[in-house]
Design a protein around this motif. Structure first.
Motif, short mmCIF file in Angstrom:
data_model
loop_
_atom_site.label_atom_id
_atom_site.label_comp_id
_atom_site.label_asym_id
_atom_site.label_seq_id
_atom_site.Cartn_x
_atom_site.Cartn_y
_atom_site.Cartn_z
N ALA A 245 0.83 -1.21 0.00
CA ALA A 245 0.00 0.00 0.00
C ALA A 245 0.86 1.25 0.00
CB ALA A 245 -0.93 0.01 1.22
N PHE A 246 0.42 2.22 -0.77
CA PHE A 246 0.95 3.59 -0.70
C PHE A 246 -0.22 4.49 -0.32
CE2 PHE A 246 4.27 1.88 -3.47
CZ PHE A 246 5.41 2.45 -2.92
N PRO A 247 -0.35 4.87 0.96
CA PRO A 247 -1.46 5.74 1.36
C PRO A 247 -1.44 7.09 0.64
CG PRO A 247 -0.44 4.73 3.27
CD PRO A 247 0.46 4.45 2.10
N ASN A 248 -0.23 7.56 0.31
CA ASN A 248 -0.07 8.81 -0.43
C ASN A 248 0.83 8.53 -1.63
OD1 ASN A 248 -1.34 11.06 1.31
ND2 ASN A 248 -0.13 9.87 2.78
N PHE A 249 0.21 8.10 -2.71
CA PHE A 249 0.95 7.69 -3.91
C PHE A 249 1.36 8.93 -4.69
CE2 PHE A 249 1.12 5.74 -8.24
CZ PHE A 249 2.10 4.80 -7.97
N LEU A 473 -4.41 19.63 -1.16
CA LEU A 473 -3.72 18.41 -1.54
C LEU A 473 -4.68 17.23 -1.56
CD1 LEU A 473 -0.79 17.36 -2.10
CD2 LEU A 473 -0.71 16.75 0.32
N ALA A 474 -4.70 16.52 -2.68
CA ALA A 474 -5.51 15.30 -2.77
C ALA A 474 -4.74 14.15 -2.14
CB ALA A 474 -5.83 15.00 -4.23
N LYS A 475 -5.46 13.18 -1.66
CA LYS A 475 -4.83 11.97 -1.11
C LYS A 475 -5.10 10.83 -2.08
CE LYS A 475 -4.78 8.94 2.95
NZ LYS A 475 -5.03 7.69 2.22
N ALA A 476 -4.09 10.49 -2.86
CA ALA A 476 -4.21 9.39 -3.82
C ALA A 476 -3.65 8.13 -3.18
CB ALA A 476 -3.46 9.73 -5.11
N GLY A 477 -4.54 7.26 -2.74
CA GLY A 477 -4.13 6.02 -2.11
C GLY A 477 -4.21 4.85 -3.08
N GLY A 482 -6.94 -6.87 -1.78
CA GLY A 482 -7.36 -7.65 -0.62
C GLY A 482 -7.12 -6.98 0.71
N LEU A 483 -6.49 -5.79 0.69
CA LEU A 483 -6.22 -5.07 1.92
C LEU A 483 -7.39 -4.14 2.24
CD1 LEU A 483 -3.90 -4.77 4.01
CD2 LEU A 483 -3.13 -2.78 2.70
N LYS A 484 -7.95 -4.27 3.42
CA LYS A 484 -9.13 -3.51 3.80
C LYS A 484 -8.84 -2.61 5.01
CE LYS A 484 -11.32 -5.87 0.66
NZ LYS A 484 -11.66 -5.25 -0.63
N GLY A 485 -9.65 -1.55 5.14
CA GLY A 485 -9.55 -0.69 6.31
C GLY A 485 -8.63 0.49 6.17
N MET A 486 -8.02 0.69 5.00
CA MET A 486 -7.16 1.86 4.80
C MET A 486 -8.01 3.13 4.73
SD MET A 486 -3.99 0.71 4.60
CE MET A 486 -3.11 2.06 3.81
N TRP A 487 -7.46 4.24 5.21
CA TRP A 487 -8.18 5.52 5.17
C TRP A 487 -8.18 6.07 3.75
CZ3 TRP A 487 -7.31 9.33 9.81
CH2 TRP A 487 -7.69 8.69 11.01
N ASP A 496 -3.33 5.28 10.05
CA ASP A 496 -3.88 4.53 11.15
C ASP A 496 -4.13 3.08 10.71
OD1 ASP A 496 -5.42 3.41 13.16
OD2 ASP A 496 -6.72 5.16 13.41
N LEU A 497 -3.40 2.14 11.30
CA LEU A 497 -3.50 0.73 10.92
C LEU A 497 -4.35 -0.09 11.88
CD1 LEU A 497 0.23 0.04 9.92
CD2 LEU A 497 -1.67 0.77 8.46
N THR A 498 -5.02 0.57 12.80
CA THR A 498 -5.77 -0.17 13.82
C THR A 498 -6.94 -0.96 13.24
OG1 THR A 498 -7.10 1.80 14.30
CG2 THR A 498 -5.15 1.44 15.64
N GLY A 499 -7.48 -0.51 12.10
CA GLY A 499 -8.60 -1.24 11.50
C GLY A 499 -8.25 -1.90 10.19
#
Length: 503
Positions: A245-249, A473-477, A482-487, A496-499
């Motif tokens: 994952a790249f939360p801010n690509f 600023l846009a957030k391009a994630g 298969g990865l779920k719960g990313m903001w 935040d990786l808690t979920g």
């Protein structure tokens, strides 16, 4: 091989996996697939250190907020404030005293207990005379702090502050222990669902699940933040499966191609990041408002968005998030007008323009945007020398040292228009009119009245052309499907990786 033997093999494999603590999903009678409990997150910038209470870099909170450190209140993925280490609170009728009831059974990662004495220490440290907290102003209105008993903390303000609970949700207000506060820069000790494991400088930061966590445990057992500074390398790592994952690509020009690949999810959301061409309001020609207004008329904001961000960004005309109800659309205040810009420069005594430097931190929006803006300003006679800086250099020279003419940076802190009231802040703005509005805002609790005051504050800084307001600023994630719960959105600087979990 007969059917009976096949069945025994599958059951044996399943039993061994369960005994080993693995989560098993059977896809066919003869095939089994383990669900992952680790994740590799790609980040653009390496933090200067890992103490969110002692530095301004967003890269610190992007790794530590909610993962390692927690505060009394929490700002969630929707930007809403709720309980965290304080499970509830009461506010006195005059709005001055907050009585927090702290959670019991909370321990720091070193096994020591968290209580009201720790909370008092953390807040006193943040507001103290020798505090290095980048947002020390958030705590300036605190009069007294009292640890009433181990689970009760009483905070009294000098005057009512409608944003106090929100302020306590910032990473800068994280709870730290006196015994470990000094070493949090390199070996952070918090109360969060993940523990710090190791930091390999220039490469990665590793976290592991905290088995003694007071709340709902994380699904992930391990999280690794990989530092990848080059946009082309980001794409290569993603395609090779080295990064999940790249939360801010950063390589946003590749998003259309990635969207067609079923292996990935692409989610473009919003942030609190006002991206600005910051100007030193007390240095040389930029000390003259007419010069700053000329610069504002000369910059083609949409061209910067298209060229630096490949169209991902919302034009802004002031330092405020467009998605907030109090936002005032001032994008028409300084339309692109080179003749007007030249006239203002001449009026200010610079008919032939002037020379200046633009110091650019590492993010792509800054490096690409700086080149475009230098081209724009050359058209009105302003010659910019481009000086690329690494993040630590930018913090030292620009943010702390105020040694700059121009710079480009995204201010990703939530609701941070109050920085324009700080006389020692890096762009060095000073306005009595702005200060008076913010003083009234601090003592106003009614929402509509607060929105009106926030609108006045936005108009003042735009009229004074403190900075050139470029875009939100846009957030391009981008992450594995298969990865779920990313903001999707970023109401605060956090990964935040808690979920987060694998499906």
């Amino acid at each position: 091989m007969n059917e009976r033997f096949d069945r025994r093999m599958v059951l044996g494999t399943a039993l061994a996996a369960v005994l080993a603590g693995a989560t098993l999903t059977l896809t066919t009678p003869a095939q089994a697939q383990l669900v992952r409990t680790d994740v590799n997150i790609g980040v653009r910038l390496e933090p200067p250190h890992l103490d969110p209470t002692g530095g301004a870099a967003a890269a610190i909170d992007e790794i530590t907020y909610a993962n390692i450190f927690e505060g009394l209140t929490r700002i969630d993925r929707n930007g809403e404030v709720g309980p965290w280490l304080a499970e509830s609170w009461d506010v006195s009728e005059d709005g001055l005293t907050y009585t927090f009831r702290l959670r019991s059974g909370v321990t720091f990662h070193d096994g020591t207990e968290f209580d009201s004495a720790d909370a008092k220490f953390a807040l006193d440290r943040a507001r103290g005379e020798f505090s290095t907290n980048a947002q020390k102003q958030l705590f300036a209105g605190i009069d007294t702090i009292e640890a009433v008993d181990p689970t009760t903390l009483k905070v009294t303000l000098t005057k009512p502050n409608g944003a106090f609970l929100f302020n306590l949700g910032w990473g800068d207000a994280a709870m730290v222990a006196e015994e470990t506060a000094v070493s949090n820069t390199s070996k952070p000790i918090g109360t969060g669902p993940f523990k710090f494991v190791q930091w390999v400088q220039g490469d990665r930061i590793e976290l592991a699940k905290n088995p003694e966590y007071w709340g709902e445990p994380a699904t992930l057992d391990k999280a690794t933040f990989k530092i990848i500074g080059d946009p082309a390398a980001e794409l290569a790592a993603l395609m090779a499966g080295d990064i999940d994952a790249f939360p801010n690509f950063q390589a946003t020009e590749n998003l259309p191609m990635i969207e067609t690949d079923p292996r990935f999810t692409v989610a473009v959301g919003s942030t609190e990041g006002e991206t600005i061409l910051a100007m030193n309001n007390k240095k040389g020609p930029l000390a003259d408002k007419r010069v700053r207004q000329a610069i504002s008329h000369a910059v083609d904001r949409q061209a910067v968005i298209d060229g630096a961000m490949f169209g991902n960004g919302t034009p802004i005309g002031t330092h405020f998030a467009p998605h907030h109800p109090a936002y005032v659309d001032l994008t028409g205040t300084y339309p692109l007008d080179l003749d007007k810009a030249k006239a203002l420069l001449a009026e200010a005594g610079y008919p032939d323009g002037f020379k200046a430097t633009i110091k650019l931190p590492p993010p792509t929006y800054a490096r690409r945007g700086g080149e475009l803006i230098a081209s724009d300003l050359k058209k009105i006679g302003v010659e910019l020398v481009i000086v690329p800086l690494e993040w630590a250099q930018w913090l030292s020279e620009v943010f702390k040292g105020k040694d700059f003419d121009f710079t480009i940076v995204s201010h990703t802190e939530p609701m941070d228009i109050n920085i324009y009231g700080r006389k020692d802040y890096y762009f060095q703005y000073d306005s009595t009119a702005f200060d008076e509005v913010m003083a009234r805002l601090d003592t106003t609790a009614d929402q509509e009245a607060r929105y009106e005051l926030l609108g006045q504050a936005q108009r003042i800084i735009t009229e004074d052309a403190v900075n050139v307001y470029l875009f939100q600023l846009a957030k391009a994630g981008v992450w594995a499907s298969g990865l779920k719960g990313m903001w999707v959105n970023a109401p605060i600087q956090a990964n935040d990786l808690t979920g987060v979990y694998w499906e």
